[in-house]
Structures are given as C-alpha cells and as structure tokens.
Write a protein that holds these residues in place. Structure first.
Motif, PDB file in Angstrom:
ATOM      1  N   ARG A 206      79.801-104.980 -13.338  1.00 32.68           N
ATOM      2  CA  ARG A 206      79.107-103.963 -12.555  1.00 32.68           C
ATOM      3  C   ARG A 206      77.599-104.156 -12.477  1.00 32.68           C
ATOM      4  NH1 ARG A 206      82.178 -99.182 -15.294  1.00 32.68           N
ATOM      5  NH2 ARG A 206      80.688 -99.798 -16.860  1.00 32.68           N
ATOM      6  N   TYR A 207      77.016-104.649 -13.588  1.00 32.79           N
ATOM      7  CA  TYR A 207      75.561-104.618 -13.660  1.00 32.79           C
ATOM      8  C   TYR A 207      74.944-106.008 -13.689  1.00 32.79           C
ATOM      9  CZ  TYR A 207      76.153 -99.726 -14.790  1.00 32.79           C
ATOM     10  OH  TYR A 207      76.481 -98.410 -14.748  1.00 32.79           O
ATOM     11  N   VAL A 208      73.752-106.127 -13.096  1.00 31.65           N
ATOM     12  CA  VAL A 208      72.951-107.335 -13.291  1.00 31.65           C
ATOM     13  C   VAL A 208      72.060-107.085 -14.491  1.00 31.65           C
ATOM     14  CG1 VAL A 208      72.967-107.990 -10.867  1.00 31.65           C
ATOM     15  CG2 VAL A 208      71.118-106.552 -11.721  1.00 31.65           C
ATOM     16  N   SER A 209      71.319-108.112 -14.902  1.00 35.64           N
ATOM     17  CA  SER A 209      70.400-107.974 -16.024  1.00 35.64           C
ATOM     18  C   SER A 209      69.357-106.910 -15.725  1.00 35.64           C
ATOM     19  CB  SER A 209      69.720-109.317 -16.251  1.00 35.64           C
ATOM     20  OG  SER A 209      68.530-109.137 -16.959  1.00 35.64           O
ATOM     21  N   SER A 210      68.795-106.315 -16.782  1.00 36.83           N
ATOM     22  CA  SER A 210      67.706-105.367 -16.570  1.00 36.83           C
ATOM     23  C   SER A 210      66.418-106.095 -16.186  1.00 36.83           C
ATOM     24  CB  SER A 210      67.493-104.529 -17.823  1.00 36.83           C
ATOM     25  OG  SER A 210      67.243-105.371 -18.925  1.00 36.83           O
TER      26      SER A 210
END
Ligand SMILES: [Zn+2]
Length: 557
Positions: A206-210
C-alpha cells in the motif's frame, strides 16, 4: 549549584566572534538574495504576500551551520537549545533573534521549524507531503503532477544556490588557495543514507517510503545496479538514500614539455555538489557539481572521474556538457571498452587517443590483452609506450563547435604509405579536423596507462578522501541519517551542504596551520606516507579488495 552543571555537552556558550565568522560564509555566498528572489517569485504567483517569518533565512542557516562546525546533529531541538542557551545578546541581535528572549522553548522550536520550511519551500523542486507515508496511488499522483521541465529548472537554481554556499567555504582564508588552482577537479558520487529506508510496504503493497524521492543505491560501475547479474549481487553494496556527488579541487598538475610531471599540493576542498536519489543519473549529477567551477570563475582543466561517468553516462547527459565547460577527461574504461573505440577518416581512436590506422594489432589491443591475462604488466607498459610512435599530435583544443585538429605522426616512414589504396584522409592529408561527436565518449587528455595518465588519474583519490572525511564517524558523520532527521530531499541537500562547508573550513584551517608550523607540516607529511599503506576509502575496503572486486566485475562485462 548541582554537580551536574557544566557537564552537559551543550553547556558552553558560543562566542560572538564565532557567530560572526560563521555568518560571513552565508553572507558572502550570495545565496541569500537568490533565495529571496525565488520566494518573491513564488509569492507573486499567489497574489497575497506570505507572512514574514520571524526567523530569517540567514539566521536559520547560520545556526545550523554552527552545529555542523561542531560536528553536531542538525536537529531543530539542538538549534532551539543553541538559540536559547548558547548565544549571547550580541549574537542574538546580530542574527535578528533578539526578540526571542521572552519566548518559551516550544515557541522557539516552532519558529525555527517554520523558518526552515520557509527557506526550503521556494527552492524545493520536489514538493510534497513530508509528514506521512503516501500510498502508491498517492505517490504516483504526486509524481505525475510534477511538471518535469519546471522541476529541472528549479533543480538547477537550487544547485546554484547550494553551490554558492559550498563555494564560499572553499574560498575561505581570503581565497588564497582557490586563487592558486590550475583547474583540476575530481568528482564522484557517494551514498547518503536516508530515513524511511523501510521502503515499499511489500506485505500489503500500500505504501511507498516516507522518503519517496530517495532510492536504492548500488555501488558498481555506474552506480545503478543495472549491470549486476543475478548471483553476483554480493559485489554491490546497496542501501537506501540519496547520492551526493562531490567535485573536489585536486593538487595542481602540469606535464612539462619534457614529459615530466609537476605537482603542487593543494587543500582538497569541495567546490561543488550534486544531489539526487541514489543511483539515478550519475552523469547529470556530476555536471550539476562541476558547473560550480566555471560559475565561480575558476579555471577549468582536468576533469577526473571513474567509469560511472565517462564510460557509463550517456554522452548527451555528461560528455557534451563537460566538454563544453572545458574539462579535459582523465578516466578509465570497462574491459569491453578497451582497444579500438572509434575511427574517423583513417584515424583510429584507441583507449581515448587518435592513432594512424597502420598501428599494429598487438599495440591496439595492449590494454585489453593485459586485462584478459594474455600479457603481463611489463609487456603492456612496453606496448603502450610503443604506441607513441603512431600517436596523432593534437594541434588544437576544441573550438566553439567542439572540433579539434590533429596531425599525423611524423617519422612513421615505410610503416604508413600515404599512397596505399586504402589510405584515408588522415594518412594522405596529414592534418584533419575531428568533430566533437567522433570519439567523444572515450576521449582522454593523456594516452591511457602512460606515466602521465597514471599520475593524473591518481589525483582522483582526493574525492575519495573527501567522501571518507565527510562520513568519518568521529567527526562529520554524514553517513549517519540520525544526524539529519529532517524529511525531504531538498532539506537533506541543504544540511549535507552545510556539513561539506564545515569540512572545507577545517581543511583550510589545516592548510593554514601547515603554512605556519613547519614541524606540524612535517608530521602531517609523515602520516600521509604511512596512510598510503592503510585501508582504502574510510577503512571499508582496501586496494587489493577493490582490485579483486573490479576484476570480478570486469570479467562479467
Ligand atoms: Zn597513417
């Protein structure tokens, strides 16, 4: 008084003179008016003026730079502490922070945080949310919303501003060292680890890196990892972060008419830097760093880079610009690039130099035969020396179009018969103009593997020393991401620049001390001799390990 007092690391006051001296580098850089102009432009587009920040660009830069000169982490909490506890009244007035007397710690922190945002926003080509992790869809949307040309333009301005700051430190000590350079610069990229290295969320997808504008780094020929075959990945160091490209001033270097090399020791200050996600475009990043050289009026002479640049980068990204700035290439090749590289009207380009096409085959393949283990080093050196007889003589430097003039070797006698059937222009006409495009990628200033090439290429170690110095754990520790906890590619770039500045100043202080103290200079020279036998590149890898890795990598290409 408690027995804990005066024992804290940050319990010392900063003298007013220290603040003044730090501010001088920010003031003299010329970066502040450029930042102000960018901000004015950004606000003009929006109509209403933004709220004037209560902390100036100058003040936040000076406070962070003071932390960098102390090898401290550049955290806003430390900046806050510095403002509240370590600056005297005169310093606070000098930085226009005198109204901060009555503010609480939290209030000062928030004002400094806002000042940093205000500083970064107008020159940030990669704007985006910093406080949350984006989903893949959100990140894709963000990237698609960026106007690539506008991003590139702003990135150029950002580099200009940052390199103004970096150059002002290289130009310290009255500019006496910078004024002496004869224009030789080495460049290389190094990984700067970023936070958010958890990277993509593989489990749920779901997420890319911060820190999505950072990327995975591979240390190999072109830093991109693309030529690493499966199973050989152990040769590549990889990590998550940004790539900092450094351009360092090397020792002065000149080859006399007698072929003798003359060298003068210089402090190896960094004069320009480039910043990008790791392993993206080494060629472009080198150009961003090198642009600082002509931009600040320095002479342009040798440009020393490894295979990631001259051998690996696309000519339209790197060679064309490097050549237009006047950099004369000194580099090495991948094994598949050795030997004949190009030809033009009867002239053969072999290992970066032009030769009469009648040069014997065993001379053409000398360096490749050595890498292939067919001949020993001594034989290679003998054959490289024997090439000189067939070598073209450079008659002119590139003109505005990049055209160079070369004349045919004399005294070849019966070896080159200009009346032979297949003789082309070079052998019949004796002097030819070679356009920029011919041989551009692999051109060399000196004949490859010749003694003068080796001496010149050796200057490149200065950039490795700079990498090592910046990352040394006991001092600048630029490799440690915990020391720079701010999110955002551009904020990280500015912090890295301040660390580079701090190191430049230390180098120039060292150079001054060597000038003033003969005993000290002697002891430094002795240590330098000792160091030659020490491990390579901040103790991570020594020369033998490196050679072994390079051999293994070369064998696969
Ligand atoms: Zn010829």
């Amino acid at each position: 008084m408690s027995d804990l007092d005066y024992l804290g690391r940050h319990d010392t006051r900063l003298e007013f003179q220290r603040v003044v001296n730090a501010a001088r580098f920010i003031d003299q850089s010329g970066a502040l008016p450029k930042l102000a102009a960018l901000r004015a432009k950004m606000r003009a587009g929006r109509g209403a003026g933004g709220r004037p920040g209560s902390v100036t660009d100058r003040a936040i830069l000076v406070v962070l730079f003071l932390l960098a000169t102390e090898h401290e982490a550049m955290h806003l909490t430390l900046a806050t502490h510095t403002v509240r506890r370590r600056l005297d009244a005169a310093s606070l007035r000098y930085l226009e922070l005198h109204r901060f007397d009555e503010l609480s710690e939290v209030q000062v922190y928030h004002r400094l945080a806002r000042a940093l945002q205000t500083l970064i926003a107008p020159c940030d080509p990669f704007r985006g949310p910093r406080r949350k992790r984006l989903t893949f869809a959100e990140y894709e949307q963000l990237v698609n919303s960026r106007d690539i040309e506008a991003v590139e333009r702003l990135n150029d301005v950002l580099h200009e501003i940052v390199n103004d700051l970096v150059f002002s430190s290289a130009n310290a000590d009255g500019g006496q060292w910078i004024a002496q350079t004869d224009g030789n610069f080495a460049f290389d990229g190094t990984l700067i680890k970023a936070g958010g290295g958890r990277g993509t969320d593989k489990k749920f997808g779901r997420y890319v890196s911060s820190e999505p504008d950072a990327s995975i780094y591979f240390r190999d020929g072109d830093h991109s990892g693309t030529d690493i075959s499966a199973g050989k990945k152990k040769f590549a160091k990889h990590a998550f972060g940004f790539e900092l490209t450094l351009a360092t001033m090397t020792d002065n270097f000149r080859v006399g008419r007698d072929g003798e090399v003359h060298q003068q020791e210089m402090p190896h200050v960094v004069v320009g830097i480039g910043w990008d996600g790791a392993s993206r475009a080494p060629g472009r990043n080198a150009i961003r760093a090198l642009k600082s050289v002509p931009a600040h009026g320095l002479p342009v002479n040798l440009g020393l880079g490894d295979r990631a640049y001259y051998s690996g980068a696309k000519t339209e990204h790197f060679h064309v610009f490097a050549s237009a700035m006047g950099f004369k290439p000194v580099t090495e090749y991948r094994v598949d690039q050795l030997g004949k590289q190009d030809d033009y009207r009867g002239a053969l380009q072999v290992d970066g130099w032009w030769y009469c096409s009648t040069m014997p085959k065993n001379l053409i393949s000398a360096t490749k035969d050595y890498k292939d283990g067919l001949i020993d080093k001594k034989t290679r050196n003998k054959r490289v020396e024997a090439r000189r007889k067939y070598a073209a003589i450079r008659k002119s430097r590139p003109d505005s179009e990049g055209v160079t003039r070369w004349s045919h070797p004399v005294n070849l006698g019966h070896r080159c018969n200009p009346d032979r059937k297949d003789a082309d222009l070079f052998c019949t006409q004796k002097t030819i103009s070679i356009p920029l495009a011919a041989g551009l990628k692999h051109a060399q200033e000196f004949q490859f593997e010749s003694p003068e090439w080796k001496a010149a290429y050796n200057l490149r170690t200065t950039v490795e020393q700079a990498n090592g110095g910046l990352k040394r754990g006991s001092t600048h520790n630029l490799g440690e991401k915990e020391k720079r906890r701010l999110r955002g590619r551009t904020a990280q770039f500015v912090l890295a620049a301040l660390v580079v500045m701090a190191r430049n100043i230390e180098l120039l202080r060292l150079a001054r001390r060597k000038q003033e103290d003969v005993e000290f200079a002697k002891s430094v020279a002795r240590k330098k001799e000792l160091r030659k036998s020490m491990p390579y590149n901040s103790a991570r890898m020594n020369d033998d390990e490196r050679e072994e890795i390079e051999k293994a990598m070369a064998a696969r290409t």
